[in-house]
Design a protein around this motif. Structure first.
Motif, mmCIF file in Angstrom:
data_model
loop_
_atom_site.group_PDB
_atom_site.id
_atom_site.type_symbol
_atom_site.label_atom_id
_atom_site.label_comp_id
_atom_site.label_asym_id
_atom_site.label_seq_id
_atom_site.Cartn_x
_atom_site.Cartn_y
_atom_site.Cartn_z
ATOM 1 N N TYR A 144 0.818 -1.218 0.000
ATOM 2 C CA TYR A 144 0.000 0.000 0.000
ATOM 3 C C TYR A 144 0.848 1.263 0.000
ATOM 4 N N ARG A 177 -6.045 0.116 -8.352
ATOM 5 C CA ARG A 177 -5.225 -0.774 -7.530
ATOM 6 C C ARG A 177 -4.716 -1.977 -8.319
ATOM 7 N N PRO A 188 -2.383 -3.807 -10.856
ATOM 8 C CA PRO A 188 -1.074 -3.512 -11.458
ATOM 9 C C PRO A 188 -1.191 -3.335 -12.968
ATOM 10 N N SER A 205 -1.144 1.136 -7.571
ATOM 11 C CA SER A 205 -0.674 -0.169 -7.155
ATOM 12 C C SER A 205 0.834 -0.113 -6.947
#
Length: 148
Positions: free
Chosen positions: A98, A122, A124, A145
C-alpha cells in the motif's frame, strides 16, 4: 482539513514554525480548489483536486516523520490530531503493498461495482490490457498499485 487555531487552542509543538509556511501553501491550494468552478464536471470529478492536495499534504508529513526523520513524534501526532494529515491513509502507507495508495476509499470493497473487489487503480498495470487507460472514479488516480 486542519482545525482553526484560536487563542484558546493548544500551542503547536516545537518545530512547527519550520513547516508552517509549506502547510499554509497547501491550505491556499486547498481553498483555490474548493472555490474552483464545477460547471461541466461530474460530482466526483469536482472533488479530485481536493483529494490530490490532501494526499500530497499527508505524503509530505509522512515523509518528514518516517523517511527523513525531520520532525519529532510529538509534532507528528499533533499534526495528525489537528487534521493536517490523514491518519488512516498514513497507516496504510506503512503496510506492504500500500506504499503508493492514493486514498482509503479505493481499498474499500463496499463502494465498488463488483462486490468484494477493489478500485481499478489498484490493479497492477502489467495485469491490464496494453493501451488501456484507467482512472479511478473516486479520486482520479491513474494507478496506485505498488507494482505499477
Amino acid at each position: 482539513m486542519p482545525k482553526i487555531r484560536t487563542s484558546r487552542t493548544k500551542k503547536p509543538p516545537e518545530g512547527f514554525e519550520e513547516i508552517e509556511s509549506i502547510l499554509d501553501d497547501y491550505a491556499k491550494k486547498m481553498r483555490d480548489a474548493e472555490n474552483e468552478s464545477h460547471e461541466g464536471k461530474r460530482r466526483t470529478e469536482s472533488l479530485w483536486p481536493i483529494m490530490r492536495i490532501s494526499h500530497t499534504r499527508s505524503r509530505y508529513i509522512y515523509e518528514l516523520y518516517y523517511k527523513r526523520e525531520a520532525i519529532s513524534k510529538e509534532l507528528y501526532e499533533w499534526l495528525l490530531k489537528e487534521g493536517y494529515a490523514d491518519a488512516g491513509l498514513i497507516a496504510k502507507w506503512k503496510k506492504m503493498g500500500y506504499e503508493k495508495l492514493c486514498c482509503v476509499r479505493c481499498i474499500q470493497s463496499q463502494d465498488m461495482n463488483y462486490q468484494g473487489s477493489t478500485c481499478i487503480c489498484r490493479v497492477p498495470k502489467a495485469d491490464l490490457k496494453s493501451g488501456t487507460v484507467i482512472q479511478c472514479s473516486h479520486c482520479g488516480c491513474r494507478g496506485c498499485s505498488s507494482d505499477s
